[in-house]
Design a protein around this motif. Sequence first.
Motif, PDB file in Angstrom:
ATOM      1  N   UNK A 307       0.840  -1.196   0.000  1.00 41.71           N
ATOM      2  CA  UNK A 307       0.000   0.000   0.000  1.00 41.71           C
ATOM      3  C   UNK A 307       0.873   1.244   0.000  1.00 41.71           C
ATOM      4  N   UNK A 308       1.919   1.210   0.820  1.00 38.91           N
ATOM      5  CA  UNK A 308       2.785   2.388   0.927  1.00 38.91           C
ATOM      6  C   UNK A 308       3.470   2.652  -0.403  1.00 38.91           C
ATOM      7  N   UNK A 309       3.966   1.582  -1.018  1.00 40.25           N
ATOM      8  CA  UNK A 309       4.678   1.774  -2.280  1.00 40.25           C
ATOM      9  C   UNK A 309       3.727   2.277  -3.364  1.00 40.25           C
ATOM     10  N   UNK A 310       2.522   1.704  -3.382  1.00 39.53           N
ATOM     11  CA  UNK A 310       1.575   2.122  -4.410  1.00 39.53           C
ATOM     12  C   UNK A 310       1.156   3.579  -4.198  1.00 39.53           C
ATOM     13  N   UNK A 311       1.041   3.984  -2.925  1.00 41.87           N
ATOM     14  CA  UNK A 311       0.727   5.392  -2.651  1.00 41.87           C
ATOM     15  C   UNK A 311       1.898   6.292  -3.029  1.00 41.87           C
ATOM     16  N   UNK A 312       3.108   5.778  -2.791  1.00 38.18           N
ATOM     17  CA  UNK A 312       4.290   6.559  -3.163  1.00 38.18           C
ATOM     18  C   UNK A 312       4.314   6.820  -4.671  1.00 38.18           C
ATOM     19  N   UNK A 313       3.896   5.795  -5.430  1.00 38.15           N
ATOM     20  CA  UNK A 313       3.872   5.954  -6.890  1.00 38.15           C
ATOM     21  C   UNK A 313       2.914   7.067  -7.290  1.00 38.15           C
ATOM     22  N   UNK A 314       1.727   7.047  -6.671  1.00 40.51           N
ATOM     23  CA  UNK A 314       0.728   8.080  -6.976  1.00 40.51           C
ATOM     24  C   UNK A 314       1.288   9.460  -6.627  1.00 40.51           C
ATOM     25  N   UNK A 315       1.909   9.537  -5.430  1.00 34.76           N
ATOM     26  CA  UNK A 315       2.453  10.826  -4.996  1.00 34.76           C
ATOM     27  C   UNK A 315       3.559  11.286  -5.939  1.00 34.76           C
ATOM     28  N   UNK A 316       4.329  10.319  -6.428  1.00 39.10           N
ATOM     29  CA  UNK A 316       5.414  10.649  -7.363  1.00 39.10           C
ATOM     30  C   UNK A 316       4.849  11.238  -8.650  1.00 39.10           C
ATOM     31  N   UNK A 317       3.820  10.577  -9.187  1.00 37.60           N
ATOM     32  CA  UNK A 317       3.184  11.091 -10.400  1.00 37.60           C
ATOM     33  C   UNK A 317       2.617  12.493 -10.151  1.00 37.60           C
ATOM     34  N   UNK A 318       2.039  12.645  -8.960  1.00 36.89           N
ATOM     35  CA  UNK A 318       1.431  13.941  -8.637  1.00 36.89           C
ATOM     36  C   UNK A 318       2.495  15.044  -8.629  1.00 36.89           C
ATOM     37  N   UNK A 319       3.650  14.724  -8.041  1.00 39.46           N
ATOM     38  CA  UNK A 319       4.718  15.732  -7.938  1.00 39.46           C
ATOM     39  C   UNK A 319       5.269  16.078  -9.323  1.00 39.46           C
ATOM     40  N   UNK A 320       5.431  15.041 -10.150  1.00 39.12           N
ATOM     41  CA  UNK A 320       5.946  15.295 -11.502  1.00 39.12           C
ATOM     42  C   UNK A 320       4.949  16.133 -12.295  1.00 39.12           C
ATOM     43  N   UNK A 321       3.678  15.767 -12.100  1.00 37.63           N
ATOM     44  CA  UNK A 321       2.592  16.473 -12.752  1.00 37.63           C
ATOM     45  C   UNK A 321       2.606  17.945 -12.337  1.00 37.63           C
ATOM     46  N   UNK A 322       2.894  18.146 -11.049  1.00 39.92           N
ATOM     47  CA  UNK A 322       2.901  19.479 -10.467  1.00 39.92           C
ATOM     48  C   UNK A 322       4.001  20.334 -11.120  1.00 39.92           C
ATOM     49  N   UNK A 323       5.155  19.701 -11.332  1.00 36.33           N
ATOM     50  CA  UNK A 323       6.307  20.436 -11.847  1.00 36.33           C
ATOM     51  C   UNK A 323       6.073  20.873 -13.298  1.00 36.33           C
ATOM     52  N   UNK A 324       5.647  19.944 -14.130  1.00 39.01           N
ATOM     53  CA  UNK A 324       5.366  20.332 -15.511  1.00 39.01           C
ATOM     54  C   UNK A 324       3.993  19.804 -15.858  1.00 39.01           C
ATOM     55  N   UNK A 325       3.051  20.670 -15.851  1.00 36.28           N
ATOM     56  CA  UNK A 325       1.643  20.335 -15.999  1.00 36.28           C
ATOM     57  C   UNK A 325       1.404  19.365 -17.157  1.00 36.28           C
ATOM     58  N   UNK A 326       0.625  18.312 -16.852  1.00 31.77           N
ATOM     59  CA  UNK A 326       0.219  17.376 -17.886  1.00 31.77           C
ATOM     60  C   UNK A 326       1.364  16.654 -18.577  1.00 31.77           C
ATOM     61  N   UNK A 327       2.308  16.210 -17.769  1.00 32.51           N
ATOM     62  CA  UNK A 327       3.385  15.458 -18.403  1.00 32.51           C
ATOM     63  C   UNK A 327       3.238  14.002 -18.033  1.00 32.51           C
ATOM     64  N   UNK A 328       3.246  13.139 -18.987  1.00 34.13           N
ATOM     65  CA  UNK A 328       3.134  11.710 -18.722  1.00 34.13           C
ATOM     66  C   UNK A 328       4.505  11.170 -18.322  1.00 34.13           C
ATOM     67  N   UNK A 329       4.473  10.088 -17.525  1.00 30.35           N
ATOM     68  CA  UNK A 329       5.734   9.521 -17.052  1.00 30.35           C
ATOM     69  C   UNK A 329       5.943   8.173 -17.720  1.00 30.35           C
ATOM     70  N   UNK A 330       7.052   8.047 -18.442  1.00 28.97           N
ATOM     71  CA  UNK A 330       7.308   6.787 -19.127  1.00 28.97           C
ATOM     72  C   UNK A 330       7.773   5.743 -18.119  1.00 28.97           C
ATOM     73  N   UNK A 331       7.645   4.480 -18.506  1.00 28.64           N
ATOM     74  CA  UNK A 331       8.021   3.444 -17.550  1.00 28.64           C
ATOM     75  C   UNK A 331       9.531   3.404 -17.328  1.00 28.64           C
TER      76      UNK A 331
END
Lengths: 441, 293
Positions: A307-331
């Motif tokens: 659960x923690x890791x999966x939440x960390x992933x979401x938070x990571x995407x959120x932070x990246x999203x925050x930095x450059x709006x609407x940027x997708x993250x490649x695998x």
Amino acid sequence: MSGLENWSWDYDGWIVLAGMLCAVAASLPGNFLLLRRMSLLGDAISHAILPGLAVAFFVSESRSSLPMFLGAVIVGILTALFTEWIRNFGDVDEGASMGVVFTTLFAIGLVMIVQAADHVDLDPGCVLYGAIEMTPLDTVDVAGEPIPRVVIVLGSVTIVNLLFVVLFFKELKLSAFDPGLSTSVGFSARLMHYLLMVIVAVTAVASFETAGNILVVAMFVVPPATAFLLTERLGMMISCATVIAMLSAACGHLSAVLVPHLFGYQSTSTSGMTALCAGMFFFAASLVSPRNGVIVRIVRRQKLAQRILSEDLIALLYRMDERSRDCAVSSQKLSSVLLSRPWLGAWLMNRNVRKGQVIRTESGYRLTDAGRDLGSVLVRSHRLWEQYLVSEGGVAVDRIHGQAEKLEHFTSRDLRDRLDEVTAAPSTDPHGSRIPSEHMD
Amino acid sequence: MTGTDASPVGDGTIQAADPIVRYREADQSAGDGRGVVVNVTLPLSVSDLTVAWHRKPVIWDVDLQVQPGQLVGVVGPNGAGKSTLLKAIMDLVPKASGRVEIFGQSYRQSRHRVGYVPQRESVDWDFPISVLDVVTMGLYGKIGWCMPVLSKHREIARRALEQVGISELANRQISQLSGGQQQRTFLARALVQDADLYLMDEPFAAVDAATEKAIVEILREMRKAGKTALVIHHDLPTVPEYFDSVVLLNMRVVASGPTKEVFTRENLERTYGGRLTLLDEATEAMRRRERTL
């Protein structure tokens, strides 16, 4: 050679039955000893009855049952009395006072028996290991059928113990759970204690000639302890302990016959094997116990880690999203950020996709609205904690990230509101990042 | 309450120690204009009660009269003998001296009219029973020796759980309860006892705000129904709000009476400050003497 070719139901069947009766008779009162946290009193009493037996020999000069019973019961009650007396007046804890009483009484008994050994047929070794293998040899005719004497004795004790537990179920339960209330409503906890001690003494003396001390003591403690791990209700616990006691006896005799042959030896002590089997059952139960078993704990820890890791992933995407709006993250980018266990990260990301928090596009992973909500909650918790740790906890700015990273996964709405209030609703955290506002639902 | 429990003053000699007389005196001195109540005995009357442990007194010469229909708080520092007082009232610990009367009778005769809420920590919360089982235990005294618990008893217990607001937890094992829920369980058990005098050992200890409020509500309902409660309490600021009278205890009764009159800074200082040093010294000397002998 398996060892089983000598198995005969007429012979081994009686041994198994005697073992079962002894195990059930002991485990019934054993449940309440365990719940009163005095399991060792069973041990103490079954050792301490030795001088009672010896005195009964000297007085009656026979091995007849009645004087032996009386002697053992009296000494059994004395053990309980002495233990309490020494604890109160000697100012030592219950374990120590029990130890003093039963070793002393056991020693007196041993001395007396050795003295009497010349003219009385009682062997100290027999007291310890018992002679359950001899069960079928000493029979009494009942309605024309030869029934082993031991089975009759143990059967009666089992019935008495069963009646005791059924009749006094309510009183035993209350006096074990809450002795104060029990005494205050008129069921004297002390009276129940001594009744239980009488039952324990009777059971010990009835069983030890057949099964020996080791088996009786094991059966007082181990099946109830195993059942305690597996159940949530007293009635269930007692039934479960009974079944485990019977299984131990059956498996015990079977393995006493079987196992040594595998290694080229003759069959071994049934009592010893029965106690050993009970121990194995306990070990197995401690692995699978639904409340606190080893396996359950491992599963719980893994689930939490996921659960923690999966939440960390979401938070990571959120932070990246925050930095450059609407940027997708490649695998590729994802696995370069996730330092450890990239395969687990990929698997959890897929699960997040299935949960509808993340969508996969050609350019990479992207948060959905639901995912963004969750991400904002996590990041808000994280940054509020950082603010709190600096402003209220006086922690240095370079040391707050790690703590906030852990705390963010356990922060409820209520806790966030309180953090917000205490830190005077900051808009940015100590690193200068914006704290997302609580979204309304 | 009125009309019940006429005290059996058979020999006609009414002495000062008689609970009826004591109650009249107390009533008049309180001066609340309710006048003299006849034929009502005190829910609880304790005189000259001393309890000792290893010859060291835990409570010393306690005198206490509790009026009917009141919530009475017992406060005092740790080790002041508050729990011991409750236990001595119920004969759970031996008395060195003194007398306890409950509705004018001995505890043994009137125990069906007494409900007990022990300290939450005094029981093992890993015990394999359900919440409903624990509440039903309050009825065991009425059910009697060797008789089984019937479904009508469980129904009573279920209603009590509703009253304390945790009916949805009835079938949980008690190890899964929070502190507040444990306390509510104990309270529900006290409710099914349907007693006239309740003795409660720190029902407010470490409970959440919602539970504290619920307990106060229930205590007030009990009072409305004419019941009396003696409650050990730790949180001094809430005493005037919760309790009609208060007993300040530190081995001895420092003061007791209506909260307004007795719960003063001066009395509190006497209770919590310097712990009866002379008495302590005497007991210490006694113990030392015993050891050297």
